[in-house]
Design an enzyme around this catalytic site. Structure first.
Site, short mmCIF file in Angstrom:
data_model
loop_
_atom_site.label_atom_id
_atom_site.label_comp_id
_atom_site.label_asym_id
_atom_site.label_seq_id
_atom_site.Cartn_x
_atom_site.Cartn_y
_atom_site.Cartn_z
N THR B 77 19.24 88.11 -0.45
CA THR B 77 19.23 89.08 0.66
C THR B 77 19.43 88.31 1.96
OG1 THR B 77 16.83 89.00 0.97
CG2 THR B 77 17.66 90.61 -0.62
N ASP B 201 21.23 78.63 12.76
CA ASP B 201 21.57 78.55 11.34
C ASP B 201 21.50 77.10 10.85
OD1 ASP B 201 22.97 79.64 8.82
OD2 ASP B 201 24.34 78.06 9.50
N LYS B 205 18.62 75.04 8.11
CA LYS B 205 18.97 74.14 6.99
C LYS B 205 18.29 72.78 7.15
CE LYS B 205 23.23 76.71 6.50
NZ LYS B 205 24.61 76.84 6.99
#
Lengths: 188, 315
Positions: B77, B201, B205
């Site tokens: 999701t 983003d 990570k």
């Protein structure tokens, strides 16, 4: 290995709290065998780390000696001992202590560089980051009252790049400038 | 393995599509409104066609997915920040039912790593999340092979959109706004590119990487993050005069996470071009390892999910 007594390996490193700095020492040597080796020994014996040696036999001083330029690193409080030891060993030291910068880094600054007083920014970098601005390129495509970019090439004492960049970051945030730093770690 | 896939975006759909090739069976696939569920395996092709035609994926409710018999939950999701819901709860339910969970969703691993590991410790199932870092590039499995203790830092480019924009700005001498519009036309940048260009983003990570290196302790709030929005074309020009370029580079160590525009050698390994990603894994005993490849995309990321499924122990 084993239980053999340590031969002084536990002694603190020459690199003490102040870190090391780079220095250039100019010597004049008599043109005799073994002179160079004799001149270098006092440096290593007093905690100096030799970086490079420029020794041109063909280049003779007016007094008939051979000039040798030695770059070395040592903790600042040891430098005088090294010079004294050289003189004590009868080596002719003609110039000492002229600072030599070990690392060169480039940074790019972006923002209202002119409005925020570029020359003040550069002198703050020299003072607060302890760096020497060697070269500056400015690009102001929008004119001097718009956003412009500058690339500065800085000379910094070896081992001090991280500290210097942190200082430049904080000058950047004071003046609302974007600081594009080099990536220091790893093999980029 | 029987896969239950939550999320039918590019990654979820590609996992469903490729699962058979990897020897796995899809027993459930759901988007946010509907689901296809069948303990004997759903007809994947028909479900994907219905999704493509904007129809319901199947007659079931997304809630039914976690009630069915499955071995591995694939959490694909959309990434959410802070409490990382509903992804976190999906994974919790799988682990509490002694099932495995493989995540493509970065939220839970970046924001609630310790909680996930605690749930895993109490479960017969385990979690894996290769797909959350660097798409198709084997980053976490490489760190696992080197052992996290012997990795000192991970650096690199883990956002293809920002890298594309900087590459085009440098090559064409164009400004940020101009290149961003071009990237949106090409589908490289999303309509709302905020998380790509402001560094969020990439930071997620690198937070995940720092969590792996330090066995937890980091969330997005601990990262120092700067984006590329304030970089003008002139900055790239000046960098190029000096044989360098600017890339959005992240760094993860046990001491912290930093993401921001950095100067790198123009022809160096980290100056990848276009949407390509690269990571440099700095090890204690083996120097630096570099892996480069596609850091995003449905099939690419699905391969990371399916490789993870293959690494799971039998339940």
């Amino acid at each position: 290995m084993g239980d053999a007594p340590d031969s002084g390996e536990d002694e603190p490193d020459a690199e003490t709290d102040g870190g090391v700095r780079a220095y250039t020492v100019r010597l004049e040597l008599v043109d005799e065998p073994g002179e160079l080796l004799r001149a270098l020994a006092p440096i290593a014996d007093n905690g100096g780390n030799l970086l490079s040696i420029h020794h041109q036999r063909g280049n003779i001083t007016p007094r008939g000696h051979i000039p040798v330029e030695v770059d070395l690193e040592c903790p600042p409080d040891r430098f005088d001992d090294i010079v004294d030891a050289l003189r004590g060993a009868g080596v002719n030291v003609i110039q000492a202590g002229e600072e030599h910068y070990g690392e060169e880094v480039s940074v790019v600054l972006v923002g209202n560089l002119v409005e925020t007083d570029l020359s003040n920014t550069l002198s703050r970098i020299e003072d607060e980051a302890d760096a020497v601005v060697q070269d500056l390129s400015l690009a102001a495509p929008e004119g001097t009252d718009g956003i412009s970019s500058a690339r500065a090439r800085l000379a910094i004492d070896s081992g001090r790049s991280e500290e210097a960049l942190a200082a430049i970051r904080s000058i950047g945030s004071d003046k609302e400038l974007t600081v594009v730093e080099p990536l220091l770690g790893g093999e980029a | 393995m029987r896969l239950a896939i939550l999320g039918a975006g590019d990654v979820g759909r590609s996992v469903a599509d490729l699962a058979g090739e990897y020897g796995h069976e899809v027993v459930a696939l759901a988007d946010s409104t509907s689901a296809a569920v069948d303990p004997d395996g759903i007809p994947v092709e028909a479900a994907l066609e219905r999704k493509a035609g904007d129809e319901a994926i199947g007659p079931a409710d997304p809630e039914d997915v976690l009630e069915t018999e499955y071995d591995v939950l694939v959490e694909a999701t959309p990434t959410t920040l802070d409490d990382a819901e509903p992804g976190f709860s999906h994974v919790r339910r799988a682990l509490e039912a002694d099932r495995h969970a493989v995540l493509a969703n970065k939220g839970p691993v970046a924001e609630r790593y310790e909680e996930l590991r605690a749930l895993e410790a109490d479960s017969a199932g385990s979690i894996r999340f290769e797909a959350t870092v660097g798409g198709a590039i084997p980053v976490l499995s490489t760190i696992e092979d080197c052992t996290p203790q012997s990795v000192t830092a991970v650096r690199g480019v883990l956002n293809g959109t920002a890298n594309f924009i900087l590459t085009r700005m440098a090559a064409e001498g164009l400004d940020y706004e101009h290149v961003l519009a071009e990237a949106q036309d090409l589908g490289v940048a999303e309509a709302d590119p905020t998380f790509d260009v402001d560094g969020t983003d990439a930071a997620l990570k690198f937070v995940i990487l720092a969590n792996v290196l330090a066995d937890g302790g980091f969330s997005l709030a601990d990262a120092t993050v700067e984006g590329i929005q304030s970089i003008p074309g002139s900055a790239l020009d000046l960098a190029a005069e000096d044989g360098r370029t600017i890339r959005l580079i992240g760094e993860a160590t046990r001491d912290g996470v930093r993401v921001g525009p950095r100067l790198v050698p123009e022809n160096g390994a980290l100056a990848v071009t276009g949407t390509r990603n690269i990571v440099q894994i700095e090890t204690r005993n083996a120097g630096s390892l570099h892996s480069s490849g596609r850091g995003a995309g449905g099939p690419e990321t699905a391969t990371a999910v399916l490789s993870d499924v293959g690494r799971l122990p039998p339940l």
